[in-house]
Design an enzyme around this catalytic site. Structure first.
Site, PDB file in Angstrom:
ATOM      1  N   HIS A  21       0.805  -1.222   0.000  1.00  0.00           N
ATOM      2  CA  HIS A  21       0.000   0.000   0.000  1.00  0.00           C
ATOM      3  C   HIS A  21       0.842   1.278   0.000  1.00  0.00           C
ATOM      4  O   HIS A  21       0.536   2.240   0.708  1.00  0.00           O
ATOM      5  CB  HIS A  21      -0.958  -0.005   1.192  1.00  0.00           C
ATOM      6  N   HIS A  35      -9.657   1.995   0.149  1.00  0.00           N
ATOM      7  CA  HIS A  35      -9.650   0.878   1.100  1.00  0.00           C
ATOM      8  C   HIS A  35     -10.826   0.962   2.083  1.00  0.00           C
ATOM      9  O   HIS A  35     -10.665   0.670   3.273  1.00  0.00           O
ATOM     10  CB  HIS A  35      -8.314   0.859   1.838  1.00  0.00           C
ATOM     11  N   GLU A  44     -11.474  -3.692  -3.273  1.00  0.00           N
ATOM     12  CA  GLU A  44     -10.489  -2.710  -3.720  1.00  0.00           C
ATOM     13  C   GLU A  44     -10.222  -2.933  -5.207  1.00  0.00           C
ATOM     14  O   GLU A  44      -9.572  -3.914  -5.584  1.00  0.00           O
ATOM     15  CB  GLU A  44      -9.191  -2.873  -2.928  1.00  0.00           C
TER      16      GLU A  44
HETATM   17  C1  GLA Z   1      -5.147  -5.212   2.237  1.00  0.00           C
HETATM   18  C2  GLA Z   1      -4.256  -6.351   2.197  1.00  0.00           C
HETATM   19  C3  GLA Z   1      -4.420  -7.062   3.477  1.00  0.00           C
HETATM   20  C4  GLA Z   1      -4.164  -6.129   4.641  1.00  0.00           C
HETATM   21  C5  GLA Z   1      -5.062  -4.922   4.533  1.00  0.00           C
HETATM   22  C6  GLA Z   1      -4.766  -3.877   5.558  1.00  0.00           C
HETATM   23  O1  GLA Z   1      -6.265  -5.197   1.574  1.00  0.00           O
HETATM   24  O2  GLA Z   1      -4.463  -7.196   1.090  1.00  0.00           O
HETATM   25  O3  GLA Z   1      -3.555  -8.161   3.524  1.00  0.00           O
HETATM   26  O4  GLA Z   1      -2.842  -5.734   4.645  1.00  0.00           O
HETATM   27  O5  GLA Z   1      -4.930  -4.345   3.289  1.00  0.00           O
HETATM   28  O6  GLA Z   1      -4.876  -4.346   6.846  1.00  0.00           O
END
Ligand code: GLA
Length: 360
Positions: A115, A188, A325
């Site tokens: 991210h 997210h 997402e």
């Molecule tokens: C995402 C990742 C997960 C986790 C979340 C945040 O969507 O794929 O593995 O890291 O973000 O907690």
């Protein structure tokens, strides 16, 4: 309160949300439409803080996980509702090669970059501007420096959130760079269509427009395979409850501690098409997700652990929200067979994702 747009029933409100540790002032913008849908978005990380929608009886609930204060956001590790970049999801070993040059990224997820790194776009203060027009629309702009978190090129990112009459929260992403780079932008938001803080989402029924998904290794990095969902717990082509198969003995589910996988959205990338449809049988609320992106990550909040206390004072436990997402596939910069996430200098990146709410 600033009123915008020709429709007097639609408006946008701006209020102070606090200051970052560096003293930057952050605001909360509330967009409302005539059907009773209201979205509050902060320019800290561009996070959707609340999203209120009616159920089948007209009862309004807040259907996204979020926090009460900016301080809570500054401490939260869960990316609640935030804009994610420069590269959403994982890049293996925090490195990739572009134009023959190795780029070394900030690693914040074991050996991998997740991210956008230690300080991704979710932790940036975005410049905010209300856009004139028929619908309340908030434009957020962020200039990511050349070399930020290891990514090459100064990247100017513009995200527009629009709330329209059809109760759609539309997100338009665009970006430009002065050097070749990689880009993968998403939001997210964690949804709970029964209302945030009301328990887990295992009863929510999901349909995904995806014949294939990207299986992952133990570090949640795609193996490169686009595996047919047929005959697996990843087959959501017909509506299935999230909880129906999440506990099955399955190597992929075990690796993700549940669903934490990217699905290959059927149809042509670049065209806005349905990726997902989720129904909460209790409230009757329906969320449809449309996107121009090639993939959509279904993440079932497996790492939420009750340490984040939400807006209504309730802790967000495991699987108390799900994320959808829209994105390019994880680790695309290291996967030559995946759709490219490279943005060349001077080119323009565009993508659109729509979250459509109803309660038929
Ligand atoms: C995402 C990742 C997960 C986790 C979340 C945040 O969507 O794929 O593995 O890291 O973000 O907690």
């Amino acid at each position: 309160m600033a009123s915008l747009g020709r429709d007097l029933e639609m408006h946008m409100k701006k209020q102070p949300f606090g200051k970052t540790a560096a003293g930057e002032a952050v605001d909360l913008y509330t967009l409302a439409n005539s059907s009773g849908v209201e979205a509050s978005i902060t320019n800290y990380g561009g996070a959707v803080v609340s999203l209120k929608t009616p159920d089948r009886t007209g009862w309004i609930a807040d259907v996204v996980l979020g926090l009460n204060t900016l301080d809570d956001y500054l401490k939260s590790p869960f990316y609640l509702g935030a804009l994610i970049g420069r590269y959403a999801n994982r890049i293996a070993n925090g490195r990739f090669v572009l134009n023959g040059v190795e780029c070394v990224l900030a690693r914040n997820n074991g050996r991998n970059a997740l991210h956008g790194g230690v300080r991704g776009f979710d932790k940036a203060v975005w410049a905010a501007r209300e856009l004139p027009g028929d619908h309340p629309a908030l434009e957020l702009t962020y200039v990511s420096q050349d070399g930020e978190e290891g990514y090459p090129g100064e990247l100017t990112v513009r995200v527009v959130y629009t709330l329209n009459h059809d109760s759609e929260l539309r997100i338009d992403y665009s970006a430009e760079t002065d050097k070749d780079t990689v880009v993968n932008l998403t939001n997210h938001a964690y949804f709970n269509l029964a209302g945030e803080g009301s328990g887990d989402v295992l009863d929510h029924v999901v349909r995904l427009n995806a014949d294939r998904f990207t299986p992952v290794d133990a570090g949640l990095i795609p193996t490169g395979e686009l595996r047919p969902v047929e005959g697996t717990p990843f087959d959501f082509r017909r509506p299935v409850a999230i909880g129906a198969r999440i506990g099955q003995p399955d190597e992929q589910l075990e690796r993700g501690c549940g669903y934490d996988h990217d699905f290959v959205v059927n149809g042509e990338m670049g065209t806005l098409r349905e990726a997902a449809r989720v129904v909460d049988p209790k409230s009757g609320r329906v969320l449809e997700v449309l996107t121009t992106e090639p993939g959509i990550q279904l993440y079932t909040g497996n790492f939420l652990d009750g340490t984040a206390v939400g807006k209504s004072g309730k802790p967000y436990g495991r699987r108390s929200g799900f994320c959808l997402e829209s994105q390019h596939f994880p680790d695309s910069p290291n996967q030559p067979d995946f759709p490219s996430s490279v943005l060349r200098a001077g080119q323009k990146f565009h993508s659109t994702t729509v979250y459509r709410f109803s309660a038929p």
